[in-house]
Design an enzyme around this catalytic site. Sequence first.
Site, PDB file in Angstrom:
ATOM      1  N   ASP A   8       0.891  -1.295   0.068  1.00 24.55           N
ATOM      2  CA  ASP A   8      -0.071   0.134   0.135  1.00 24.55           C
ATOM      3  C   ASP A   8       0.844   1.477   0.088  1.00 24.55           C
ATOM      4  O   ASP A   8       1.394   1.630   1.041  1.00 24.55           O
ATOM      5  CB  ASP A   8      -1.161   0.094   1.175  1.00 24.55           C
ATOM      6  CG  ASP A   8      -1.787  -1.160   1.439  1.00 24.55           C
ATOM      7  OD1 ASP A   8      -1.444  -2.335   1.184  1.00 24.55           O
ATOM      8  OD2 ASP A   8      -2.926  -0.884   1.612  1.00 24.55           O
ATOM      9  N   GLU A  39      -4.636   2.282  -2.856  1.00 21.20           N
ATOM     10  CA  GLU A  39      -5.748   2.822  -2.125  1.00 21.20           C
ATOM     11  C   GLU A  39      -5.627   4.230  -1.086  1.00 21.20           C
ATOM     12  O   GLU A  39      -6.523   4.558  -0.692  1.00 21.20           O
ATOM     13  CB  GLU A  39      -6.603   1.935  -1.531  1.00 21.20           C
ATOM     14  CG  GLU A  39      -6.186   1.061  -0.315  1.00 21.20           C
ATOM     15  CD  GLU A  39      -7.269   0.745   0.461  1.00 21.20           C
ATOM     16  OE1 GLU A  39      -8.420   0.568  -0.084  1.00 21.20           O
ATOM     17  OE2 GLU A  39      -6.919   0.618   1.657  1.00 21.20           O
ATOM     18  N   ASN A  40      -4.158   4.102  -0.661  1.00 20.29           N
ATOM     19  CA  ASN A  40      -3.739   5.145   0.418  1.00 20.29           C
ATOM     20  C   ASN A  40      -2.939   6.193  -0.227  1.00 20.29           C
ATOM     21  O   ASN A  40      -2.282   6.860   0.686  1.00 20.29           O
ATOM     22  CB  ASN A  40      -3.285   4.509   1.685  1.00 20.29           C
ATOM     23  CG  ASN A  40      -4.056   3.465   2.214  1.00 20.29           C
ATOM     24  OD1 ASN A  40      -3.686   2.233   2.347  1.00 20.29           O
ATOM     25  ND2 ASN A  40      -5.311   4.036   2.615  1.00 20.29           N
ATOM     26  N   HIS A  68     -10.862   1.687   0.472  1.00 20.65           N
ATOM     27  CA  HIS A  68     -10.635   3.165   0.499  1.00 20.65           C
ATOM     28  C   HIS A  68     -10.811   3.664  -1.018  1.00 20.65           C
ATOM     29  O   HIS A  68     -10.519   4.745  -1.124  1.00 20.65           O
ATOM     30  CB  HIS A  68      -9.598   3.607   1.138  1.00 20.65           C
ATOM     31  CG  HIS A  68      -9.621   3.303   2.623  1.00 20.65           C
ATOM     32  ND1 HIS A  68     -10.913   3.706   3.308  1.00 20.65           N
ATOM     33  CD2 HIS A  68      -8.678   3.066   3.507  1.00 20.65           C
ATOM     34  CE1 HIS A  68     -10.554   3.271   4.857  1.00 20.65           C
ATOM     35  NE2 HIS A  68      -9.169   2.909   4.881  1.00 20.65           N
ATOM     36  N   HIS A 149      -7.145  -8.137  -0.237  1.00 17.71           N
ATOM     37  CA  HIS A 149      -7.110  -6.821   0.519  1.00 17.71           C
ATOM     38  C   HIS A 149      -8.124  -7.401   1.764  1.00 17.71           C
ATOM     39  O   HIS A 149      -9.239  -6.786   2.032  1.00 17.71           O
ATOM     40  CB  HIS A 149      -7.579  -5.618  -0.183  1.00 17.71           C
ATOM     41  CG  HIS A 149      -7.241  -4.130   0.335  1.00 17.71           C
ATOM     42  ND1 HIS A 149      -5.986  -3.635   0.475  1.00 17.71           N
ATOM     43  CD2 HIS A 149      -8.061  -3.307   1.037  1.00 17.71           C
ATOM     44  CE1 HIS A 149      -6.055  -2.542   0.774  1.00 17.71           C
ATOM     45  NE2 HIS A 149      -7.088  -2.283   1.611  1.00 17.71           N
ATOM     46  N   HIS A 184      -0.634  -2.874   6.413  1.00 17.15           N
ATOM     47  CA  HIS A 184       0.503  -2.073   6.170  1.00 17.15           C
ATOM     48  C   HIS A 184       1.764  -2.469   7.113  1.00 17.15           C
ATOM     49  O   HIS A 184       2.735  -1.730   7.182  1.00 17.15           O
ATOM     50  CB  HIS A 184       0.068  -0.802   6.871  1.00 17.15           C
ATOM     51  CG  HIS A 184      -0.979  -0.114   5.981  1.00 17.15           C
ATOM     52  ND1 HIS A 184      -1.256   1.489   6.052  1.00 17.15           N
ATOM     53  CD2 HIS A 184      -1.795  -0.533   5.009  1.00 17.15           C
ATOM     54  CE1 HIS A 184      -2.205   1.743   5.030  1.00 17.15           C
ATOM     55  NE2 HIS A 184      -2.406   0.702   4.476  1.00 17.15           N
TER      56      HIS A 184
END
Length: 264
Positions: A8, A39-40, A68, A149, A184
């Site tokens: 990520d 997505e982050n 997200h 995910h 993460h």
Amino acid sequence: MKILTIGDIFGETGRQVIKNYLPQLKKEYQIDLTVANVENTTHGKGISRKHYWELKSYGIDIMTSGNHIFANEETRKLISEVPDLLRPLNSNPYHPGPGTIWTKIKGKKIRITNLLGTNFMPLATENPYFALEKILNLQDWDLHLVDFHAETTAEKIALSLYFDEKNVAGESKKISALWGTHTHVQTADERILPKGTGFITDLGMTGPYSGVIGAKPEVIWQRSKYGLSAKMTPQKDNGQFNGVVWEFDDNNKLISIKRINKVF
């Protein structure tokens, strides 16, 4: 065939790490395809049109995501306009964009599928087993890569073992590699499963190193100690890179997994 998958990408720090380190990494490992979870990317939640094109300019070929992906409203239109940005296949069927795509590299047809876990996820999703089984019926690839995910270690391991059992040597109806994203923190359990599927529980995060999974510690203390709401403000430092290099031979057999964890 060498495929780089990147954990990520978180905020400005993550984008800067990609800019500075990715070209060197691709050259060092002679990478043929780069896949990253994005997505982050924009301030720690979602990806904007600007940042999508920024990452493309740094050499990322395929972008996966998670819960997200639509945090930025503009992404709803963007994902329908570009061919290489995925949302989870088993998310709401009314969501725009593809959940699985394929590309061709060195004469090999490579399918990439994005899935979302169900344990502790706030979104209503289709069962990931059923969603992936439908895709297996296509049998239109030489290599099939899956970004799962998901929140829990057990859910990721269970899904990978189930689909590894479905693998048949010499047939296209198989999963070549499945990696986890979302938590993460890179795990040290990379392995080739009994029927040949590559697996790691989580690729980790490419972004801040000194924060709490990307965010400023003060924000998390406000939430966890005092029970007060606080905006997830990204931490800023020199960053870290987390990812995995998967190497396949000419017969599409996975022959090595190289975990990369570099702090700057």
